[in-house]
Every structure is written in structure tokens, then in C-alpha cells.
Design an enzyme around this catalytic site. Structure first.
Site, PDB file in Angstrom:
ATOM      1  CB  CYS A 143      16.172  -0.435   3.317  1.00 24.02           C
ATOM      2  SG  CYS A 143      17.506   0.045   4.443  1.00 24.02           S
ATOM      3  CE  LYS A 144      10.487   4.236   7.445  1.00 21.10           C
ATOM      4  NZ  LYS A 144       9.875   4.718   8.723  1.00 21.10           N
TER       5      LYS A 144
END
Length: 422
Positions: free
Chosen positions: A151-152
């Protein structure tokens, strides 16, 4: 389809395009550098919505609803903040990987030695035996237990150790945004219907101008005008709508994965393998083409090409022909010294049929196009002035008479009969 089988766990480098090389050191969690820009945007959005909610819009609500809004939205924002911190701070790596020293540099993957990073539950980079659903994340440069996705927005991997914290973070954020959107819609409706319902705070008793509004009540009252309040409300509402779309889509997607008992990685792998046969079929159709097509019989180009490559057939020998046969092309010329001082051009109309009653053997001579036939000392000689084209059989009798001829030209033209008196 067994998406969790061992063969699906091999991490294959993506074909085409240049990928960013993984960092030499493994990242511990979402606080490890480098920070991602999406992570900064997520925190900035959270702060903007929190300040606008508690400092500007909730104080506009009536006295009865104000504390309810503080309690509900405050609880949701605090829950989201807590689970978000936990999700970012947890190290989602495998248990054996967490025992290693992260300060040591990681080796670089050599494709000449190994086809995949993970083979038979062994990671060639971490140099450890892994669990069944572990994957090696190129962004974190370590093997993640129960890998779901990287997850960025969290700047951290989501795996089995922090997946439920991640899910609660998304759900609480969506619920908080829904509450804030409901508060904003109520304020906009009351502003155009009955603005007095928004000015119930005791601080408004000291303000006689109805165009003056107070922000950041009750701690830091700031006077402002109506356009400023409306502008802030529109910007926050727009930000709420964007957040609703993103968070709602993400939450529905993970609910779907839970119902299907899939991880994000399994879902993406399944989609990739579903598209591969269709792509291969389309490429096969593009590459398929007819190797050859039969030529029509009446096509002049095909017939000319066939005649070009056709081997010349030897001239037929008939007992009826004369002793000497000369093959010459159409429009060729015959020259005889004693017949005329200049050469006479033989036309196709002057051709005669051969003498079929003669039974002497024949010899054949080929005369090219535009060539000249000249008799010298009783023997015909050929002067070649052009290239061979259509061939005509010309007969010269054993006596001194050039009597008959047989044509082999494609037009079946007749041969000239030229006589000579000894």
C-alpha cells in the site's frame, strides 16, 4: 483453479519496461525511508478534514446535535488514527525475516543463476525458507507473511500480520467521511433556508452583523465573511466526495475478496492469467495470413510469368521437313545477295505451310529477333542483332531451293517461301 499452489508463488520479473531497482537495505515498516508521496497526501487530507470538522462545521450545529457530532465523528476519527498508526508501524515480514538484522545489505537478484526469486518456498534474496503464502516485496525488499499487497498510502506492505488493521483503517476512514459529508449537507441546507439555526452559539450574541461568522469556536473565535465560509465548505465537500469514491471502492473490493477468500495478489494473478489466453489468441490471429493463392488461368501476368520460367522445348523434327531448318523470331529479316541488293523484311502474312511430302532429315539453327539471314557461298549464315523471342522454323531444301518452313511461334504464323535459281 488453485491460486495458492506452490507454482503460483514464484515471483517473476515483469516483462518489458524498466523497473525501479529494490533498495539495498530492507525496510522495517511504513516509517522507514524513503517516504512515499501518497503517504504525505493521506496525512495532509486527514488533518484538513479533522480541522474543518471539529473547528469549523460542528460548532455551527444546534446545541442538541453538537455533542452527538463530537462524539460520533470524534470516535471515528480517533479509531482511524489509531488503526492507521498500527498498520503503518507493524513489520509484516516473515518471522524468520524479522529475526535478521535489517542494517545488513540485501543481495541483488541474479537472473542468470535463478529463474525466480522464490522457488520451492525458498527465497534466494532473504536466503530463508518461507511459509506457503509468503511473497517477496520489491518495494520493502523482504518477504511478507501472507502477502496481500504493498500500500503506497501506508508506505508499508499489507500482510497477514496487519491486514485486519488495514481493513479497519479503511472502514473507519469511510465512516468518518460519511459523517462529515452529512454535517456539511445539513449546514448548506440550513444556510439557505434558516441561517439563524447555525448561529446558536453564545458568542454570536455579541455580533450584530448577520454577515459575520465565527470560525474555530469555542477556543479561538475568528471573524470572517459569508464567502469565506462558503468557499471552505465547498472545498471540503469536494474533498469528501473524492475520499468517498476512493475509500468506498477500496472497501467494496476487499469485501469482495473476503467473500471469494482471495488476497489482492491472488486476484491480480488470476486476472493476469485470464487475459493471457485472449492476448495470445489475438496475436495469433494477427500473425496468421494466407501463404499463397492460386492464380487464375486467364491472368495475363501469371501466364507471362509461367512462360518466363518455362524451359524451352527442343524443336520437333519431322521427316517431311527439308535438310536445313532455321528458327527465327517474328519480325526477323532475310538477306540474300543474289536476290536483292537490300534485305527484304518478311511479314507474317507471307508465311507458307511446310512441304510435308519431303522426307529428308533436317538440321536446326536458331535465329534471334531482328536477325539477318545471309547466304554466302551457298551456305546460310546468321547475323544476330537482337534477343530471341518467338521462334519460327524455316526450311531450306537439300537442293538450292529454300522451299518450306514450319512455324513454332505462339501465333502459329506461316513461313515465307523464298526460291533461288542456281
Amino acid at each position: 483453479m488453485d491460486l495458492c499452489s506452490r507454482s503460483w508463488r514464484w515471483v517473476v520479473p515483469e516483462a518489458g519496461g524498466k523497473q525501479a531497482s529494490p533498495p539495498h537495505l530492507s525496510r522495517v515498516n511504513g516509517w522507514s525511508r524513503p517516504l512515499h508521496s501518497f503517504q504525505v497526501v493521506a496525512w495532509a487530507t486527514f488533518l484538513i478534514l479533522a480541522v474543518a470538522n471539529f473547528g469549523i462545521f460542528i460548532p455551527f450545529l444546534p446545541h442538541n446535535w453538537k455533542y452527538v457530532a463530537y462524539g460520533v465523528t470524534g470516535g471515528l476519527f480517533f479509531l482511524h488514527f489509531l488503526v492507521h498508526l498500527i498498520t503503518v508501524s507493524i513489520d509484516p515480514a516473515e518471522a524468520n525475516v524479522r529475526l535478521k538484522n535489517y542494517s545488513e545489505p540485501m543481495p541483488t537478484f541474479d537472473q542468470s543463476k535463478h529463474t525466480h526469486v522464490i522457488q520451492n518456498q525458498y527465497c534466494h534474496l532473504c536466503e530463508l525458507t518461507l511459509s506457503e503464502k509468503a511473497k517477496h516485496c520489491s518495494a520493502c525488499n523482504k518477504c511478507i507473511s501472507g502477502f496481500d499487497h504493498h500500500c503506497k498510502w501506508l508506505n508499508n506492505c499489507v500482510g497477514s500480520r496487519n491486514y485486519w488493521y488495514f481493513f479497519c483503517s479503511v472502514a473507519s476512514a469511510l465512516a468518518g467521511v460519511v459523517c462529515l459529508t452529512a454535517i456539511l449537507l445539513y449546514i448548506f441546507i440550513q444556510f439557505f433556508i434558516n441561517p439563524a439555526e447555525l448561529r446558536t452559539h453564545p458568542y454570536y450574541k455579541k455580533i450584530s452583523n448577520k454577515n459575520t461568522w465565527l470560525l474555530f469556536l469555542p477556543l479561538f473565535p475568528v471573524k470572517t465573511k459569508i464567502p469565506v465560509v462558503l468557499g471552505i465548505g465547498v472545498l471540503v465537500l469536494l474533498l469528501d466526495v473524492i475520499s468517498l469514491l476512493l475509500l468506498g471502492h477500496l472497501l467494496i473490493f476487499h469485501l469482495y475478496l473476503m467473500a471469494k477468500k482471495l488476497s489482492t495478489f491472488d486476484y491480480m494473478t488470476q486476472r493476469r492469467h485470464q487475459k493471457t489466453p485472449a492476448r495470445a489468441l489475438s496475436e495469433k490471429k494477427e500473425l496468421s495470413f494466407p501463404i499463397g493463392s492460386p492464380q487464375k488461368a486467364d491472368d495475363p501476368s501469371s501466364s507471362a510469368l509461367g512462360e518466363k520460367h518455362k524451359e524451352p522445348q527442343p524443336p520437333p523434327r519431322y521427316p517431311s521437313l527439308c535438310s536445313t531448318t532455321i528458327m527465327y523470331s517474328e519480325n526477323s529479316l532475310l538477306l540474300k545477295e543474289n536476290l536483292s541488293s537490300s534485305a527484304e523484311r518478311v511479314k507474317p502474312k507471307e508465311l507458307l505451310l511446310p512441304d510435308l511430302h519431303s522426307r529428308q532429315a533436317c538440321s536446326t539453327t536458331t535465329v534471334s529477333e531482328n536477325s539477318w539471314l545471309k547466304e554466302a557461298d551457298g551456305n546460310p549464315t546468321v547475323l544476330v542483332l537482337g534477343r530471341p523471342r518467338q521462334k519460327v522454323l524455316l526450311s531450306l531444301s537439300g537442293s538450292t531451293n529454300l522451299s518450306s518452313a514450319s512455324s513454332t511461334s505462339p501465333e502459329n504464323s506461316l513461313l515465307p517461301k523464298v526460291s533461288k535459281e542456281e
